[in-house]
Design a protein around this motif. Structure first.
Motif, PDB file in Angstrom:
ATOM      1  N   LYS A   8     -64.613  22.581  17.453  1.00  9.23           N
ATOM      2  CA  LYS A   8     -65.571  21.869  16.425  1.00  9.23           C
ATOM      3  C   LYS A   8     -65.747  22.613  15.379  1.00  9.23           C
ATOM      4  O   LYS A   8     -66.229  24.196  15.566  1.00  9.23           O
ATOM      5  N   ASP A   9     -65.455  22.469  14.138  1.00 10.62           N
ATOM      6  CA  ASP A   9     -65.442  23.212  12.975  1.00 10.62           C
ATOM      7  C   ASP A   9     -64.694  24.534  13.100  1.00 10.62           C
ATOM      8  O   ASP A   9     -65.221  25.773  12.696  1.00 10.62           O
ATOM      9  N   LYS A  15     -64.210  26.225  15.811  1.00 13.70           N
ATOM     10  CA  LYS A  15     -64.611  26.996  16.926  1.00 13.70           C
ATOM     11  C   LYS A  15     -64.746  26.356  18.421  1.00 13.70           C
ATOM     12  O   LYS A  15     -64.827  25.018  18.185  1.00 13.70           O
TER      13      LYS A  15
END
Length: 412
Positions: free
Chosen positions: A210-211, A213
């Motif tokens: 997510k993003d 990471k």
């Protein structure tokens, strides 16, 4: 000897030499393939021989290595200034290979006919940042294989549609004394375990990243590992699964020692071959199950492509070979261990005959293929996850702690 006679003799030698067929191919290509799953070595050799017959000026040297050696062989050969002209690569590697200029960008070579004819999902195998780094060749996902005879003896009318149903069915089979450990998985500390884990992540609606990471330590990613540990600790899963690769799973299933197994396309026809298998005729296949309220089926993108290393001195001839190997005619001819990348092949009786059950499962499974993370640091991420899965299975860490450590060690 007179000068005129000597000249005429020399001319005759030159003319006669020009009429002699070339004794050796003009171009030699070195190709790196995989020695397990999908197309067999015999298939690849037969395809290559047909290519050489149609292109007598090109010779192809074939090298086969286990899947685990493909990546490093490709990268090490590149570092030494050459070696291969064609390499087989996994869907998880284009990001790394593109960033490090390992493979040639072949976008300009891909025709409109190819773009329109190949299944859209197959292109994800070779694409990174809008560019193509090869042609998709092996279109694959993991399916749930089951032993029809054992299910019938257990009084189970249909294969499971959810992972919880699979657990319940396996318990019925065990309790009736039909099999001690009804389920087989590929959970060795290798990419095979990541593929099984990804299938479950897709079922539970998890995210790897997510993003940019790690996010697999939360939600569906955590639920997936908890399911694996629960299945292992319940005694329903073959305890040797923690050391199994796909070929081990095939061996156990073919010997009648598993009622359920997760594996790639290639197992269907091999397990149904009386020369290979004790369970021929009793092999069923369906898409991997879903999770109630979250998914109807689950699937991992296990596809692979053929690309040209940037160190190749014969990119044109290499592309000619790749176009041949990935052509619809060739793929339809060898559709028993690996299904074609071409959309219209799935309505061709020559492809579907005798494997209608597999094709039906493929239509659902291939449409639901879930990707492993696209990142140039995939190798680090995978290694950390493999270790975390193994530690959780062995009871050395809780699923929560194992995945948190994997996230911390992922390099992201």
């Amino acid at each position: 000897m007179s000068k005129s006679f000597r000249n005429s003799l020399l001319g005759a030698v030159i003319i006669s030499a020009s009429l002699v067929p070339h004794a050796f191919a003009e171009t030699t290509l070195n190709a790196l393939f995989m020695a397990q799953a999908a197309y067999s070595e015999d298939d690849v050799r037969a395809m290559t021989e047909a290519f050489q017959k149609a292109n007598p000026d090109i010779k192809v040297n074939l090298e086969f290595v286990p899947y685990e050696g493909l990546h490093d062989k490709t990268v090490l050969a590149q570092g030494s200034g050459g070696g291969y002209d064609i390499v087989l690569f996994d869907v998880i590697w284009p990001a790394e290979y593109a960033e490090n200029k390992v493979l040639v960008d072949v976008s300009s070579r891909v025709t409109d006919e190819m773009k329109k004819g190949v299944l859209p999902g197959a292109w994800t195998t070779v694409e990174y940042n809008g560019a193509y780094y090869g042609m998709p060749w092996i279109l694959d996902t993991k399916y749930l294989f089951y032993n029809k005879k054992i299910l019938k003896e257990a009084g189970i009318d249909a294969p499971p549609k959810t992972w919880d149903e699979l657990t319940a069915d396996a318990k019925i089979i065990k309790d009736k004394g039909l099999l001690e450990t009804p389920i087989a998985w590929s959970w060795a500390q290798a990419e095979a375990a990541i593929c099984d884990y990804t299938t479950l992540v897709s079922a539970y609606g998890g995210d790897f990243l997510k993003d940019g990471k790690p996010d697999f330590q939360n939600g569906g990613g955590l639920d997936a590992l908890k399911y694996m540990v629960s299945s292992y600790e319940s005694g329903l899963t073959n305890p040797n699964s923690k050391e199994f690769l796909e070929e081990d799973v095939r061996s156990v299933f073919q010997n009648g020692e598993a009622a359920f197994a997760l594996n790639w396309t290639y197992m269907y026809n091999l397990a149904n071959d009386p020369k290979e298998s004790k369970v021929a005729g009793d092999v069923g296949v369906v898409p991997a199950p879903g999770v109630e309220g979250k998914s109807t089926v689950s699937a991992v993108n296990g596809s692979m492509g053929l690309g040209i290393p940037t160190a190749s001195k014969h990119p044109d001839e290499a592309w000619k070979y790749i176009v041949y190997m990935t052509s619809q005619t060739v793929q339809n001819q060898y559709a028993k261990l690996s299904l074609p990348i071409w959309a219209s092949s799935y309505s061709d009786p020559a492809v579907t005959a005798g494997q209608e059950e597999l094709i039906a499962a493929a239509k659902e499974g291939l449409a639901a293929m879930y990707p492993r993370p696209t990142t140039p640091r995939y190798q680090e991420l995978s290694a950390a996850l493999q270790q975390g899965i193994q530690e959780a299975l062995l009871g050395q860490a809780s699923p929560e702690d194992a995945l948190k450590a994997a996230a911390d060690n992922s390099g992201l």
